[in-house]
Design a protein around this motif. Structure first.
Motif, short mmCIF file in Angstrom:
data_model
loop_
_atom_site.label_atom_id
_atom_site.label_comp_id
_atom_site.label_asym_id
_atom_site.label_seq_id
_atom_site.Cartn_x
_atom_site.Cartn_y
_atom_site.Cartn_z
N VAL A 100 11.10 -68.70 -47.31
CA VAL A 100 9.97 -68.26 -48.13
C VAL A 100 9.01 -69.42 -48.38
O VAL A 100 7.79 -69.29 -48.26
CB VAL A 100 10.46 -67.68 -49.47
CG1 VAL A 100 9.29 -67.38 -50.40
CG2 VAL A 100 11.27 -66.42 -49.23
N ASP A 101 9.55 -70.58 -48.73
CA ASP A 101 8.71 -71.74 -49.00
C ASP A 101 7.91 -72.17 -47.78
O ASP A 101 6.72 -72.51 -47.88
CB ASP A 101 9.58 -72.92 -49.47
CG ASP A 101 10.02 -72.78 -50.91
OD1 ASP A 101 9.41 -71.99 -51.66
OD2 ASP A 101 11.01 -73.45 -51.28
N GLU A 102 8.58 -72.16 -46.62
CA GLU A 102 7.94 -72.66 -45.40
C GLU A 102 6.81 -71.74 -44.93
O GLU A 102 5.77 -72.19 -44.47
CB GLU A 102 9.01 -72.84 -44.31
CG GLU A 102 8.55 -73.58 -43.07
CD GLU A 102 8.04 -72.63 -42.01
OE1 GLU A 102 7.31 -73.09 -41.11
OE2 GLU A 102 8.37 -71.43 -42.07
N GLY A 103 6.99 -70.43 -45.02
CA GLY A 103 5.90 -69.48 -44.84
C GLY A 103 5.61 -68.98 -43.45
O GLY A 103 4.77 -68.09 -43.29
N SER A 104 6.30 -69.49 -42.43
CA SER A 104 5.95 -69.02 -41.08
C SER A 104 6.36 -67.58 -40.84
O SER A 104 5.87 -66.93 -39.91
CB SER A 104 6.56 -69.94 -40.02
OG SER A 104 7.97 -69.94 -40.10
N PRO A 130 5.40 -57.01 -47.08
CA PRO A 130 6.68 -56.31 -47.29
C PRO A 130 6.54 -54.81 -47.19
O PRO A 130 5.52 -54.23 -47.57
CB PRO A 130 7.10 -56.75 -48.70
CG PRO A 130 5.85 -57.26 -49.35
CD PRO A 130 4.97 -57.78 -48.26
N LEU A 131 7.61 -54.17 -46.70
CA LEU A 131 7.59 -52.72 -46.51
C LEU A 131 7.67 -51.95 -47.83
O LEU A 131 7.04 -50.91 -47.99
CB LEU A 131 8.77 -52.29 -45.63
CG LEU A 131 8.71 -52.66 -44.15
CD1 LEU A 131 10.02 -52.29 -43.47
CD2 LEU A 131 7.54 -51.95 -43.48
N ALA A 159 11.57 -61.30 -48.22
CA ALA A 159 10.37 -60.64 -47.68
C ALA A 159 9.47 -60.09 -48.78
O ALA A 159 8.31 -59.75 -48.51
CB ALA A 159 10.80 -59.51 -46.75
N GLY A 160 10.00 -59.99 -50.00
CA GLY A 160 9.22 -59.41 -51.09
C GLY A 160 9.56 -57.97 -51.37
O GLY A 160 8.80 -57.26 -52.04
N CYS A 161 10.73 -57.52 -50.88
CA CYS A 161 11.16 -56.14 -51.06
C CYS A 161 12.27 -56.04 -52.11
O CYS A 161 13.32 -56.68 -51.96
CB CYS A 161 11.70 -55.56 -49.74
SG CYS A 161 10.49 -55.47 -48.41
N PRO A 162 12.08 -55.25 -53.17
CA PRO A 162 13.20 -54.99 -54.08
C PRO A 162 14.28 -54.21 -53.36
O PRO A 162 14.01 -53.52 -52.36
CB PRO A 162 12.56 -54.17 -55.20
CG PRO A 162 11.30 -53.62 -54.63
CD PRO A 162 10.85 -54.54 -53.54
N TRP A 472 12.05 -56.36 -42.64
CA TRP A 472 11.49 -55.79 -43.87
C TRP A 472 10.00 -56.05 -44.03
O TRP A 472 9.44 -55.97 -45.12
CB TRP A 472 12.24 -56.37 -45.07
CG TRP A 472 13.70 -56.53 -44.84
CD1 TRP A 472 14.41 -57.69 -44.89
CD2 TRP A 472 14.66 -55.51 -44.52
NE1 TRP A 472 15.74 -57.46 -44.63
CE2 TRP A 472 15.92 -56.13 -44.38
CE3 TRP A 472 14.56 -54.13 -44.32
CZ2 TRP A 472 17.08 -55.43 -44.07
CZ3 TRP A 472 15.72 -53.42 -44.00
CH2 TRP A 472 16.95 -54.06 -43.88
N LEU A 473 9.32 -56.35 -42.92
CA LEU A 473 7.90 -56.67 -42.93
C LEU A 473 7.15 -55.80 -41.94
O LEU A 473 7.73 -55.31 -40.96
CB LEU A 473 7.69 -58.15 -42.56
CG LEU A 473 8.34 -59.20 -43.47
CD1 LEU A 473 8.39 -60.54 -42.76
CD2 LEU A 473 7.58 -59.31 -44.79
N ARG A 474 5.83 -55.64 -42.18
CA ARG A 474 4.99 -54.99 -41.18
C ARG A 474 3.66 -55.74 -41.10
O ARG A 474 3.16 -56.28 -42.10
CB ARG A 474 4.75 -53.51 -41.51
CG ARG A 474 3.86 -53.24 -42.71
CD ARG A 474 3.60 -51.75 -42.87
NE ARG A 474 2.73 -51.46 -44.00
CZ ARG A 474 1.40 -51.43 -43.93
NH1 ARG A 474 0.78 -51.69 -42.79
NH2 ARG A 474 0.68 -51.13 -45.00
#
Length: 501
Positions: A100-104, A130-131, A159-162, A472-474
């Motif tokens: 998460v910190d690195e961001g790639s 995030p989805l 990913a930012g998904c609960p 978990w991303l799009r």
């Protein structure tokens, strides 16, 4: 109908320990998913997400003795194994905080406008978002690393998904303890505790995958259970991604040259891998092609000695124990199958490890008659199938019958003439191909791939390692969008200092 109780059961005795919870109703599943969905905006803060993951790891370490005690009481996996699994679990959480910190993982790509191209190119800025709410289905065989605080949960939160987690019935008390730790970690990180919600019950699992606010699901378990949920996810009015890990034979090919060079070493290594964790690892090598002849006999003798010396152990629950005993007994009774070490019961709760062997010719003959399924099936527990081949062509013919796998292993000699062609035949069968090693043990690393062709998994993604977050991303592209309307991650000057292409 009254809510059904959820009991914690001691696998060593089969007796209930305590009532932990009750199975969630459809209304309770709806409330759980809506509560998780309401945290999405707060979870968009990447700094808070990283803090959550690191805090969860710290709190799990602090609670380690209680977590290990609870997990051992419900799984009989033992403190040594569970201590290692807890360390793996907290390492995963910290690893995803670093991601998460690195961001790639945002995969930011920017194409500046160029009217001279054909067709003319506008300003295009792409990243991944995030989805939404992720349903996580805990695994029986890893009460920590693939369950409530495990890789699916860690990667989804990163990913930012609960997440709404369906606890596995084999370790409900451990699940409750770990969920409480994660929820406390969320509060300490300044996030709502409902970024993680736990539910129980078989019907709850089906209701969860059907809920309209659930955007994706991660599952580790059986082919039957996983396929039912996969089909339900696809049958929704709005289908969702279902990342299921269902089953794997994890074939091993031992070349003639390898057997001649180190038959005894290979036999001992295979025995250790097959019986690790009572043969309840998803990467257990359950199907081995070994040569006929003197070198192959030496390998079988070594395997017989090594696996025969393994102490009996307790499996995760009585149902799995029963399936293991019934399946291996029926196969052992088949014509042409022998059991140098017969797997079977060793006591009221324990099982004895073993292995079964038969000729490749028999398997191919049964395939020709259309009833070879039991000879290429996964038997969950401490057993493997050793198939003796008489020619190189028989190896190719047998490999052609195998389904998709998490792993495939080649045991070869130095300068082995069969190595190149066999590696080429094994590669389409699995997501991870090993040479002169054993597949049990899955390193948490950026280059790891824990997945494979169906039924190993239902998607092409990995559930272990940094790239597990991609499930978990799009991607979203903004075209010709004014700077002040763009997310900071995509603005000129790279104000957040993120990796970009």
């Amino acid at each position: 109908m009254a809510a059904q109780p959820v009991w914690s059961v001691d696998p060593r005795t089969g007796k209930p320990r305590e009532q932990v919870a009750v199975e969630a109703t459809a209304e309770e599943i709806d409330r759980a998913v809506r509560a998780a969905a309401a945290t999405r905006e707060a979870l968009a803060d990447r700094t808070a997400r990283a803090a959550l993951l690191r805090t969860a790891a710290d709190l799990l370490d602090e609670a380690g003795p209680h977590v290990i005690e609870a997990a051992d009481a419900e799984t009989a996996l033992g403190p040594v194994r569970l201590t290692g699994e807890l360390a793996r679990t907290t390492a995963q959480l910290r690893s995803f905080a670093d991601v998460v910190d690195e961001g790639s993982f945002l995969d930011i790509r920017i194409d500046l406008p160029d009217p001279a191209t054909t067709p003319p190119r506008p300003d295009l800025r792409r990243w991944k978002i995030p989805l939404g709410v992720v349903a996580v289905y805990a695994a029986s065989n890893f009460p920590l690393a693939f369950s409530v605080p495990g890789g699916d949960t860690a990667s989804a939160l990163a990913a930012g998904c609960p997440v709404v987690i369906k606890a596995h019935p084999d370790h409900p008390a451990t699940s409750e303890l770990c969920a409480s730790v994660l929820r406390r970690a969320a509060v300490k990180a300044g996030l709502p505790e409902d970024v993680v919600v736990l539910v129980h019950g078989f019907d709850a699992g089906v209701e969860l995958v059907r809920h309209p606010l659930v955007a994706a699901a991660g599952f580790t378990g059986s082919v039957q259970g996983g396929r039912a949920l996969f089909d339900a996810a696809a049958a929704r009015p709005v289908p969702i991604p279902f990342h299921g890990e269902l089953g794997s034979l994890n074939p091993v090919v031992i070349t003639e040259a390898a057997a001649e060079e180190r038959a005894e070493e290979i036999g001992a290594g295979l025995a250790g891998s097959v019986t690790m964790g009572q043969g309840q690892f998803c990467t257990k090598p359950g199907f081995v092609l070994a040569p006929a002849g003197e070198a192959g006999d030496r390998f079988v003798a070594s395997l017989t000695e090594a696996i025969g010396a393994v102490e009996p152990g307790v499996m995760l629950d009585r149902r799995m124990r029963g399936n293991f005993l019934t399946g291996t007994y029926e196969l052992a009774e088949s014509e042409g199958v022998t059991a140098p070490v017969q797997p079977g019961p060793a006591g009221p709760s324990t099982v004895r490890a073993g292995f079964l062997t038969f000729d490749a010719e028999l398997l191919l003959e049964r395939h020709g008659k259309g009833y070879h399924g039991a000879f290429v099936s996964e038997y969950f527990g401490p057993v493997t199938l050793v198939v003796r081949y008489a020619s190189r062509d028989e190896i190719t013919a047998v490999l052609a019958l195998l389904p998709g796998n998490l792993t495939a292993t080649l045991q070869m000699a130095d300068e082995d003439p069969e190595a190149v062609s066999l590696l080429a035949e094994l590669t389409p069968l699995a997501g991870r191909v090993l040479v002169n090693g054993w597949p049990t043990g899955v390193a948490v690393a950026g280059a790891q791939h824990h997945g494979g062709p169906y039924p190993a998994t239902t998607s092409t993604f990995t559930s272990v390692g940094a790239t597990a977050i991609e499930r978990w991303l799009r991607p979203v592209t903004y075209q010709s969008t004014p700077q002040h309307l763009l997310p900071p991650e995509l603005r000129d000057g790279n104000p957040l200092g993120l990796p970009r292409r």
